[in-house]
Write an enzyme that holds these catalytic residues in place. Sequence first.
Site, short mmCIF file in Angstrom:
data_model
loop_
_atom_site.label_atom_id
_atom_site.label_comp_id
_atom_site.label_asym_id
_atom_site.label_seq_id
_atom_site.Cartn_x
_atom_site.Cartn_y
_atom_site.Cartn_z
N LYS A 1 40.70 38.82 33.59
CA LYS A 1 41.20 38.08 34.73
C LYS A 1 40.39 36.79 34.92
O LYS A 1 39.27 36.73 34.38
CB LYS A 1 41.18 38.94 36.00
CG LYS A 1 39.79 39.57 36.26
CD LYS A 1 39.46 39.67 37.67
CE LYS A 1 38.79 38.46 38.21
NZ LYS A 1 37.33 38.32 37.89
N HIS B 1 38.92 45.35 36.21
CA HIS B 1 38.01 46.47 36.02
C HIS B 1 37.83 47.34 37.26
O HIS B 1 37.36 48.46 37.18
CB HIS B 1 36.66 46.00 35.46
CG HIS B 1 35.76 45.39 36.47
ND1 HIS B 1 35.87 44.09 36.89
CD2 HIS B 1 34.72 45.91 37.18
CE1 HIS B 1 34.94 43.84 37.79
NE2 HIS B 1 34.23 44.92 37.99
N LYS C 1 37.24 51.89 37.90
CA LYS C 1 36.15 52.56 38.62
C LYS C 1 36.61 53.96 39.02
O LYS C 1 37.68 54.14 39.59
CB LYS C 1 35.75 51.77 39.87
CG LYS C 1 35.03 50.47 39.56
CD LYS C 1 34.66 49.75 40.85
CE LYS C 1 34.24 48.31 40.60
NZ LYS C 1 32.88 48.15 40.16
N GLU D 1 28.85 41.07 47.64
CA GLU D 1 27.72 41.16 46.71
C GLU D 1 26.52 40.43 47.29
O GLU D 1 26.69 39.45 48.03
CB GLU D 1 28.08 40.50 45.40
CG GLU D 1 29.23 41.17 44.69
CD GLU D 1 29.70 40.35 43.52
OE1 GLU D 1 29.17 40.56 42.43
OE2 GLU D 1 30.57 39.49 43.70
N ASP E 1 38.95 34.70 41.98
CA ASP E 1 38.00 35.56 41.29
C ASP E 1 38.09 37.01 41.76
O ASP E 1 37.97 37.94 40.98
CB ASP E 1 36.57 35.03 41.52
CG ASP E 1 35.53 35.76 40.69
OD1 ASP E 1 35.81 36.01 39.50
OD2 ASP E 1 34.45 36.07 41.20
N HIS F 1 41.22 42.02 42.35
CA HIS F 1 40.51 43.24 42.76
C HIS F 1 40.89 43.71 44.17
O HIS F 1 41.21 44.87 44.38
CB HIS F 1 38.99 43.01 42.75
CG HIS F 1 38.44 42.62 41.41
ND1 HIS F 1 38.95 43.07 40.23
CD2 HIS F 1 37.41 41.81 41.06
CE1 HIS F 1 38.25 42.58 39.21
NE2 HIS F 1 37.31 41.81 39.70
#
Length: 498
Positions: free
Chosen positions: A147, A177, A181, A215, A234, A239
């Site tokens: 991505k 990704h 998870k 983060e 991003d 996500h």
Amino acid sequence: MAKLIIVIFGASGDLTKRKLMPALYSLFYTKRLNDDFAILGASRTTYSDESYREYINKEMYHFLDKSLQDKEKIDEFIAHLYYKSMDPAEENQYASLKDKIDTLGGAHFNGNILYYLSTPPVLYGKIPLYLRSVGLNTKESRIIVEKPFGYNLESALALNKIYENVFDEHQIYRIDHFLGKETAQNLLAFRFANGVFEPLWNRNYIDYIEVTAVENLGIGDRGGFYDKVGALRDMVQNHLIQLVALAAMEPPAIFNADTFRNEIVKVYDSLKPLTEIDFNDHIVRGQYTAGHYKIGYREEKGIPEDSRTETYIAMRLEIGNWRWSGVPFYIRTGKQMPTKVTEIVVHFRETPHQMFHCSKGNCPKANKLILRLQPNEGIVLSLGLKVPGSGFQIKNVTMAFDYNQLGGIPMGDAYARLIDDCIQNDPTLFTRSDAVEASWRFFDPILNYWQKHPEAPLYGYPAGTWGPLESEDMMHYHHAEWTNPCKNLTDTDKYCEL
Ligand code: BG6
């Protein structure tokens, strides 16, 4: 001779050493990869097979989980690596790539190749065409694309066209990704393997839902990439929206790649489009400034002094269907926040009538269910209970479950799981073309608006804080509030605030 050849474009880059090689090694270590495979790195940096092996060997000890660091096994794995110095942007270099693949596969090779595109996104549109020009788009091949898939709706549509002309949809693996998870998948089990929550999982009992993926790091060495992309492309367009879909989707009648992905697309298609009026009320963009001994975004390497790229974004979304009508989904992501945490918080409605009152600073609160994806994965339910003693003092307590208690053998991180699925030809946890397009369709007007209105608000927030105060205001305006977990959350921390 190799029966499976994994070709990594971008083999000298960050993702390869940090994630892809450790993931492939963990598949090898757990015997998910048989002995007859070859990994062929294809990148501009000059290496020979030998020097590439040395480079990866060294990096393995930095990025591989300590529990998997077995020297003998690592040496065995490294012997499967090969390298081709090439510029993937140059079509005339693909014939010699084919020669190398032919040599590795030998005369009886059936074309079982897995391409991994871990290059700058500008190459995503070229590589498949160049592979086709030398016949490397074999029937048995698959291609994993990182991505962001596209830069906006128009470019995503164009990319999908290119890929569909070169490969069949079942050969195309658009990776996100987060879906790899373990705990994201557990969200499905939590919702659909337990009858108790289903009756509550709708507008009648849920007040609002938060999705947070923040983060405590900045952008590191990725300035050149990040400044062109920003937090919306991003993290949000892929996500975060994926997590919203997992929380909001309907249960498919049977679980397979098509039925599961159909339900995801239905959620994206049901997102209520935001209008220009909403852009300022329902979206807060932020950019980190210097704070807590950390430099500001504009001081980072490769970032222009006047950059208006967002490193934080908070949004209020609504899903216009019977289950969710009127229930806001608040989502947020940011760099340089006080901690790293990814979680979904479900806020249930308050009791219809409250007969207990605040006492000694304790007030009855609505129940919350926290589904934490990382770190210390688990589930926490908050409940109001009576403090022992006279009177009725109601205190909020938590009932917590820790995923570690489940045992099982984790397969390594999300990349290992997803690459393994791709090797096994299982696209369930990858994004289908219609989902990418539906997601861009929703976010495109926002990106266009920012492009047309560079003066649209972008709020600063000091590094190490929970983002612009405006994002708190957005919540308070709607009588909601963010659930901020403890500062410096570590694997052993419990919830410090509910
Ligand atoms: C990536 C983003 O997709 O996800 C990064 O490009 C981000 O900017 C990362 O740091 C976060 O992933 P994780 O698994 O570490 O939460």
